[in-house]
Scaffold this active site. Structure first.
Site, PDB file in Angstrom:
ATOM      1  N   ARG A  16       0.947  -5.000  -5.838  1.00 54.68           N
ATOM      2  CA  ARG A  16       1.147  -6.277  -5.145  1.00 54.68           C
ATOM      3  C   ARG A  16       1.446  -7.291  -6.246  1.00 54.68           C
ATOM      4  NH1 ARG A  16      -2.747  -3.752  -1.568  1.00 54.68           N
ATOM      5  NH2 ARG A  16      -1.619  -3.365   0.360  1.00 54.68           N
ATOM      6  N   ARG A  65      -6.347  -2.978   8.494  1.00 58.48           N
ATOM      7  CA  ARG A  65      -6.952  -4.304   8.310  1.00 58.48           C
ATOM      8  C   ARG A  65      -6.578  -5.234   9.449  1.00 58.48           C
ATOM      9  NH1 ARG A  65      -6.484  -6.011   2.417  1.00 58.48           N
ATOM     10  NH2 ARG A  65      -4.271  -5.777   2.891  1.00 58.48           N
ATOM     11  N   THR A 104       4.255   2.338   5.579  1.00 55.69           N
ATOM     12  CA  THR A 104       2.853   1.926   5.702  1.00 55.69           C
ATOM     13  C   THR A 104       2.140   2.861   6.656  1.00 55.69           C
ATOM     14  OG1 THR A 104       1.321   0.266   6.574  1.00 55.69           O
ATOM     15  CG2 THR A 104       3.553   0.143   7.407  1.00 55.69           C
ATOM     16  N   ASP A 132       5.934  -5.374   5.934  1.00 61.74           N
ATOM     17  CA  ASP A 132       6.515  -6.698   6.209  1.00 61.74           C
ATOM     18  C   ASP A 132       6.570  -7.592   4.980  1.00 61.74           C
ATOM     19  OD1 ASP A 132       6.955  -6.190   8.832  1.00 61.74           O
ATOM     20  OD2 ASP A 132       5.223  -7.312   9.594  1.00 61.74           O
ATOM     21  N   GLY A 155       0.837  -1.206   0.000  1.00 58.70           N
ATOM     22  CA  GLY A 155       0.000   0.000   0.000  1.00 58.70           C
ATOM     23  C   GLY A 155       0.869   1.252   0.000  1.00 58.70           C
ATOM     24  N   ASP A 201       2.244  -0.880  11.668  1.00 55.56           N
ATOM     25  CA  ASP A 201       2.263  -2.254  12.185  1.00 55.56           C
ATOM     26  C   ASP A 201       3.551  -3.004  11.863  1.00 55.56           C
ATOM     27  OD1 ASP A 201       1.772  -2.368   9.488  1.00 55.56           O
ATOM     28  OD2 ASP A 201       0.248  -3.930   9.613  1.00 55.56           O
ATOM     29  N   ASP A 218      -0.175   1.983   8.477  1.00 54.13           N
ATOM     30  CA  ASP A 218      -0.747   1.181   9.571  1.00 54.13           C
ATOM     31  C   ASP A 218       0.092   1.124  10.847  1.00 54.13           C
ATOM     32  OD1 ASP A 218      -2.966   0.572   8.089  1.00 54.13           O
ATOM     33  OD2 ASP A 218      -2.197  -1.324   7.337  1.00 54.13           O
TER      34      ASP A 218
HETATM   35  P1  ADP Z   1       3.315  -4.780   2.655  1.00 58.93           P
HETATM   36  O1  ADP Z   1       4.689  -4.706   2.094  1.00 58.93           O
HETATM   37  O2  ADP Z   1       2.715  -3.442   2.858  1.00 58.93           O
HETATM   38  O3  ADP Z   1       3.256  -5.674   3.869  1.00 58.93           O
HETATM   39  P2  ADP Z   1       2.149  -6.903   1.057  1.00 58.93           P
HETATM   40  O4  ADP Z   1       2.097  -7.885   2.170  1.00 58.93           O
HETATM   41  O5  ADP Z   1       0.973  -6.829   0.137  1.00 58.93           O
HETATM   42  O6  ADP Z   1       2.384  -5.417   1.541  1.00 58.93           O
HETATM   43  O7  ADP Z   1       3.467  -7.244   0.214  1.00 58.93           O
HETATM   44  C1  ADP Z   1       3.831  -6.454  -0.891  1.00 58.93           C
HETATM   45  C2  ADP Z   1       4.484  -7.314  -1.925  1.00 58.93           C
HETATM   46  O8  ADP Z   1       5.683  -7.878  -1.405  1.00 58.93           O
HETATM   47  C3  ADP Z   1       3.678  -8.519  -2.413  1.00 58.93           C
HETATM   48  O9  ADP Z   1       2.719  -8.212  -3.383  1.00 58.93           O
HETATM   49  C4  ADP Z   1       4.772  -9.397  -2.982  1.00 58.93           C
HETATM   50  O10 ADP Z   1       5.155  -8.961  -4.250  1.00 58.93           O
HETATM   51  C5  ADP Z   1       5.908  -9.153  -1.999  1.00 58.93           C
HETATM   52  N1  ADP Z   1       5.895 -10.222  -0.985  1.00 58.93           N
HETATM   53  C6  ADP Z   1       5.030 -10.383   0.033  1.00 58.93           C
HETATM   54  N2  ADP Z   1       5.283 -11.516   0.722  1.00 58.93           N
HETATM   55  C7  ADP Z   1       6.349 -12.077   0.115  1.00 58.93           C
HETATM   56  C8  ADP Z   1       7.095 -13.293   0.324  1.00 58.93           C
HETATM   57  N3  ADP Z   1       6.797 -14.132   1.318  1.00 58.93           N
HETATM   58  N4  ADP Z   1       8.128 -13.554  -0.497  1.00 58.93           N
HETATM   59  C9  ADP Z   1       8.448 -12.713  -1.484  1.00 58.93           C
HETATM   60  N5  ADP Z   1       7.773 -11.579  -1.761  1.00 58.93           N
HETATM   61  C10 ADP Z   1       6.744 -11.261  -0.972  1.00 58.93           C
HETATM   62  O1  F6P Z   2      -1.836   0.622   3.528  1.00 53.31           O
HETATM   63  C1  F6P Z   2      -2.362  -0.180   4.543  1.00 53.31           C
HETATM   64  C2  F6P Z   2      -3.806  -0.439   4.272  1.00 53.31           C
HETATM   65  O2  F6P Z   2      -4.378   0.813   4.160  1.00 53.31           O
HETATM   66  C3  F6P Z   2      -4.580  -1.240   5.281  1.00 53.31           C
HETATM   67  O3  F6P Z   2      -5.008  -0.547   6.398  1.00 53.31           O
HETATM   68  C4  F6P Z   2      -5.710  -1.713   4.445  1.00 53.31           C
HETATM   69  O4  F6P Z   2      -6.319  -2.820   4.961  1.00 53.31           O
HETATM   70  C5  F6P Z   2      -5.060  -2.012   3.150  1.00 53.31           C
HETATM   71  O5  F6P Z   2      -3.971  -1.117   3.056  1.00 53.31           O
HETATM   72  C6  F6P Z   2      -5.957  -1.917   1.989  1.00 53.31           C
HETATM   73  O6  F6P Z   2      -5.255  -1.724   0.810  1.00 53.31           O
HETATM   74  P1  F6P Z   2      -5.793  -2.127  -0.605  1.00 53.31           P
HETATM   75  O7  F6P Z   2      -7.254  -1.895  -0.608  1.00 53.31           O
HETATM   76  O8  F6P Z   2      -5.035  -1.234  -1.526  1.00 53.31           O
HETATM   77  O9  F6P Z   2      -5.467  -3.564  -0.783  1.00 53.31           O
END
Ligand code: ADP
Ligand code: F6P
Length: 330
Positions: free
Chosen positions: A76, A175, A129, A107, A15, A133, A131
């Protein structure tokens, strides 16, 4: 011998968050000042796999520090969670001469960075982020702006809620994490806060609290509901039916993720961006930059991902204490 870092890539992932542009700017300008070339990777790991890679010069990041969103775009990418996708990403880095990458995200994005590091591409993560978190840091890029945006919106809803003597359920983002809800709960003086970390589904207690506070003379009743609990509209209907008090739901949504970053987000993102480049330059990899106990720090990604974080009990208790009313009926 450590390999010399000549070219670094920068990407934003997951995000978006206000302040990401300030971080990109800091990465680009610090690298150039250190004689390192920079390539911008568009749309997160998806853009890496699609080879959406552009050269970034100092002038390309002019006039972006005050802008919300991310000039690189974000996405993503499921393919990057696979071994094949990660190998392809590392091969593309080599093809473009990218020796190290700064990944700005949460993360999930760190796990991608960890995979690249294992495949020989040096990586540094920055916490991006709204959040808040991410366990290894007390601050994440975007939270300060988002919580202020939500707070201002809630103040406005509170005005009309008081005028009409209504109960308002206001849903804020988060979330899996209730930090925006907790901070707004305290900063907006909400009567109730529903956090994913704390919610016990005891709606009757909420209803009793609304009836009691109305009896004691409150003209409004503000409930901040974190997105992770959700269902604000149906909750409002049930509360209105049970209390006889007009109840409305407002879902703040994506407005919380946009807008010009606060001074704090610009400042911290700038320092963290510069620190990320210097870590890469010093041969470091598989690390995340954070801010903890008043200092900018960095941790091994594995160590960072194993840390846990939860809402502070005392702060949650204070949010409850501050909505107390005198026990005298109106
Ligand atoms: P955030 O980085 O905000 O936690 P996401 O969990 O959606 O957001 O992760 C963002 C992107 O990072 C994912 O769409 C994917 O491309 C990559 N990613 C997430 N988890 C993994 C993983 N276990 N191994 C490799 N890439 C990952
Ligand atoms: O960026 C964090 C966040 O805003 C969360 O609080 C929320 O659940 C999520 O992203 C939603 O993102 P999207 O609708 O783009 O998947």
């Amino acid at each position: 011998m450590e390999k010399e870092i000549r070219t670094i890539g920068v990407l934003t992932s997951g995000g978006d968050a206000p302040g990401m542009n300030a971080a990109i700017r800091a990465v680009v300008r610090t690298a150039i000042a250190r004689g390192i070339k920079v390539k911008g990777i568009k749309k997160g790991y998806q853009g890496l796999l699609n080879e959406e890679i552009v050269d970034l010069e100092a002038k390309d990041v002019s006039d972006i520090i005050q802008r919300g969103g991310t000039i690189l775009g974000t996405a993503r990418c499921m393919e990057f969670k696979t071994k094949e996708g990660q190998q392809k990403g590392a091969d593309i880095c080599r093809k473009y001469g990218i020796d190290g990458i700064v990944v700005i995200g949460g993360d999930g994005s760190y796990r991608g960075a960890q995979a690249l590091s294992r495949l020989g591409i040096n990586t540094i993560g920055l916490p991006g982020t709204i959040d808040l978190d991410i366990a290894c840091t007390d601050y994440t890029i975007g939270f300060d702006t988002a919580v202020n945006t939500a707070m201002q919106a809630i103040d406005k809803v509170k005005d009309t809620s008081s005028s009409h003597e209504r109960c308002s359920i206001i849903e804020v983002m988060g979330r899996d994490a209730g930090y925006i809800a907790l901070w707004c709960g305290i900063a907006n003086g909400a009567e109730d806060i529903l956090l994913p970390e704390k919610y016990d589904y005891n709606e009757q207690e909420l209803i009793n609290n609304i009836i009691r506070s109305r009896r004691l003379g409150k003209t409004h009743h503000i409930i901040i509901n974190a997105e992770g609990i959700g269902h604000s509209v149906s909750m409002a209907r049930r509360i209105e039916a049970a209390t006889g008090i007009e109840t409305r739901a407002t879902i703040l949504g994506y407005m919380q993720r946009g807008g010009e970053p606060s001074a704090k987000d610009r400042y911290y993102a700038s320092i963290m961006g510069a620190n990320a480049v210097d870590l890469l330059r010093n041969g470091k990899t598989n690390r995340v930059v954070g801010y903890k106990d008043g200092k900018f720090v960095d941790f091994d990604i594995e160590e960072a991902l194993q840390m846990t974080k939860t809402v502070d009990e005392r702060e949650f208790e204070i949010s409850r204490l501050l909505s107390v009313m005198d026990e005298k009926e109106r």
